[in-house]
Design an enzyme around this catalytic site. Structure first.
Site, PDB file in Angstrom:
ATOM      1  N   ILE A  91      33.371  36.914  42.616  1.00  0.00           N
ATOM      2  CA  ILE A  91      32.639  37.938  41.866  1.00  0.00           C
ATOM      3  C   ILE A  91      31.828  38.768  42.852  1.00  0.00           C
ATOM      4  O   ILE A  91      31.119  38.224  43.702  1.00  0.00           O
ATOM      5  CB  ILE A  91      31.742  37.285  40.801  1.00  0.00           C
ATOM      6  CG1 ILE A  91      32.630  36.606  39.749  1.00  0.00           C
ATOM      7  CG2 ILE A  91      30.829  38.322  40.151  1.00  0.00           C
ATOM      8  CD1 ILE A  91      31.882  35.761  38.765  1.00  0.00           C
ATOM      9  N   ASN A 106      40.834  46.308  39.304  1.00  0.00           N
ATOM     10  CA  ASN A 106      41.143  44.874  39.327  1.00  0.00           C
ATOM     11  C   ASN A 106      42.349  44.594  38.423  1.00  0.00           C
ATOM     12  O   ASN A 106      42.565  45.287  37.434  1.00  0.00           O
ATOM     13  CB  ASN A 106      39.931  44.085  38.806  1.00  0.00           C
ATOM     14  CG  ASN A 106      40.150  42.588  38.822  1.00  0.00           C
ATOM     15  OD1 ASN A 106      40.657  42.031  39.799  1.00  0.00           O
ATOM     16  ND2 ASN A 106      39.772  41.914  37.747  1.00  0.00           N
ATOM     17  N   HIS A 108      44.081  41.708  35.969  1.00  0.00           N
ATOM     18  CA  HIS A 108      43.688  40.492  35.258  1.00  0.00           C
ATOM     19  C   HIS A 108      44.840  39.999  34.389  1.00  0.00           C
ATOM     20  O   HIS A 108      45.510  40.795  33.722  1.00  0.00           O
ATOM     21  CB  HIS A 108      42.444  40.732  34.406  1.00  0.00           C
ATOM     22  CG  HIS A 108      41.891  39.468  33.852  1.00  0.00           C
ATOM     23  ND1 HIS A 108      41.203  38.552  34.632  1.00  0.00           N
ATOM     24  CD2 HIS A 108      41.965  38.930  32.611  1.00  0.00           C
ATOM     25  CE1 HIS A 108      40.863  37.516  33.888  1.00  0.00           C
ATOM     26  NE2 HIS A 108      41.318  37.717  32.671  1.00  0.00           N
ATOM     27  N   ASP A 140      33.401  47.030  36.682  1.00  0.00           N
ATOM     28  CA  ASP A 140      31.998  47.393  36.454  1.00  0.00           C
ATOM     29  C   ASP A 140      31.126  46.183  36.782  1.00  0.00           C
ATOM     30  O   ASP A 140      31.605  45.219  37.377  1.00  0.00           O
ATOM     31  CB  ASP A 140      31.780  47.938  35.032  1.00  0.00           C
ATOM     32  CG  ASP A 140      31.926  46.866  33.958  1.00  0.00           C
ATOM     33  OD1 ASP A 140      32.136  45.677  34.302  1.00  0.00           O
ATOM     34  OD2 ASP A 140      31.819  47.213  32.771  1.00  0.00           O
ATOM     35  N   ASP A 144      35.211  41.142  34.476  1.00  0.00           N
ATOM     36  CA  ASP A 144      36.407  41.570  33.736  1.00  0.00           C
ATOM     37  C   ASP A 144      36.056  42.376  32.481  1.00  0.00           C
ATOM     38  O   ASP A 144      36.754  42.286  31.459  1.00  0.00           O
ATOM     39  CB  ASP A 144      37.294  40.350  33.375  1.00  0.00           C
ATOM     40  CG  ASP A 144      37.740  39.586  34.616  1.00  0.00           C
ATOM     41  OD1 ASP A 144      37.997  40.220  35.644  1.00  0.00           O
ATOM     42  OD2 ASP A 144      37.808  38.345  34.547  1.00  0.00           O
TER      43      ASP A 144
HETATM   44  C1  GAR Z   1      46.990  37.633  39.384  1.00  0.00           C
HETATM   45  O1  GAR Z   1      47.675  37.069  38.318  1.00  0.00           O
HETATM   46  C2  GAR Z   1      45.696  38.244  38.892  1.00  0.00           C
HETATM   47  O2  GAR Z   1      45.747  38.617  37.568  1.00  0.00           O
HETATM   48  C3  GAR Z   1      44.725  37.128  39.084  1.00  0.00           C
HETATM   49  O3  GAR Z   1      45.125  36.509  40.286  1.00  0.00           O
HETATM   50  C4  GAR Z   1      46.547  36.583  40.389  1.00  0.00           C
HETATM   51  C5  GAR Z   1      46.910  36.903  41.810  1.00  0.00           C
HETATM   52  O4  GAR Z   1      48.272  36.760  42.020  1.00  0.00           O
HETATM   53  N1  GAR Z   1      43.394  37.642  39.168  1.00  0.00           N
HETATM   54  C6  GAR Z   1      42.403  37.217  38.392  1.00  0.00           C
HETATM   55  O5  GAR Z   1      42.516  36.303  37.614  1.00  0.00           O
HETATM   56  C7  GAR Z   1      41.086  37.929  38.605  1.00  0.00           C
HETATM   57  N2  GAR Z   1      40.198  37.649  37.523  1.00  0.00           N
HETATM   58  P1  GAR Z   1      48.946  37.174  43.410  1.00  0.00           P
HETATM   59  O6  GAR Z   1      48.069  36.581  44.517  1.00  0.00           O
HETATM   60  O7  GAR Z   1      50.289  36.544  43.368  1.00  0.00           O
HETATM   61  O8  GAR Z   1      48.984  38.666  43.454  1.00  0.00           O
END
Ligand code: GAR
Length: 194
Positions: A91, A106, A108, A140, A144
């Site tokens: 964060i 971002n 999510h 922001d 999320d």
């Molecule tokens: C993704 O699914 C993204 O949505 C999540 O981390 C993953 C990264 O995947 N992010 C969060 O949960 C942020 N709150 P990657 O390393 O294979 O791109």
């Protein structure tokens, strides 16, 4: 040409998709650098594409603010038009967010505002819902909670576990991330007006 710094924490499959997309001369996006908060596997993708990498480890700083200040200074050094969090799992404090937002986006792994936080897919399965999704949003001050740029629905299938569902969501995340960044580059998406 839109210049982007990408921040990751993990395997970087979204980053890899973005790096591949920017190989096309038709895509007016340049990845200036990739940073992480630790020894993320995904940094190897940047190495493969000859993109500079940096690591600002949280554990080397006494508090979140001093860590984020160093991260901010490192990102500022590249002077990007946009900062993309692609699986960045720390964060960021208000000072960092205020410096870059709305040019701070971002990914999510849920249909926000449902299931925010670090364990979106696990929480989705625990809730027993039949539908989830992928979201790209402006960051922001909340976790999320920022304005949603693009979103796509994904069905939860019988027998899904966290890895199978997350992988199906990621297929859509990659497309939405690329669509968002190209949309910003081509001025079809105005992040200040989301
Ligand atoms: C993704 O699914 C993204 O949505 C999540 O981390 C993953 C990264 O995947 N992010 C969060 O949960 C942020 N709150 P990657 O390393 O294979 O791109």
């Amino acid at each position: 040409m839109l210049s982007v710094v990408v921040l990751i924490s993990g395997t970087g499959s979204n980053l890899l998709a973005l790096l591949k997309a920017t190989e096309s001369p038709l895509v007016p996006v340049r990845i200036l650098a990739v940073g992480s908060d630790g020894p993320a596997l995904g940094l190897a993708h940047a190495d493969l594409y000859g993109v500079p990498t940096f690591v600002v480890e949280r554990s080397r700083f006494p508090d979140r603010e001093s860590w984020a200040k160093k991260l901010q200074e490192t990102v500022e050094h590249f002077n990007p038009d946009l900062v993309a969090l692609a699986g960045f799992m720390k964060i960021l404090p208000p000072a960092f967010v205020n410096r870059f937002s709305p040019n701070l986006i971002n990914i999510h792994a849920s249909l926000l505002p449902l299931f925010p936080g670090a364990n979106a897919v696990r929480d989705t399965l625990a809730a027993g819902v039949s539908e989830t999704g992928a979201t790209i949003h402006v960051v922001d001050a909340g976790v999320d909670t920022g304005p949603i740029i693009l979103q796509r629905k994904v069905q939860v299938m019988p027998g899904d576990d966290v890895p199978t569902l997350h992988e199906r969501i990621k297929v859509h995340e990659r497309e939405l991330l690329i669509d968002t960044i190209i949309g910003v580059a081509e001025k079809r998406i105005d992040l200040a007006k989301i």
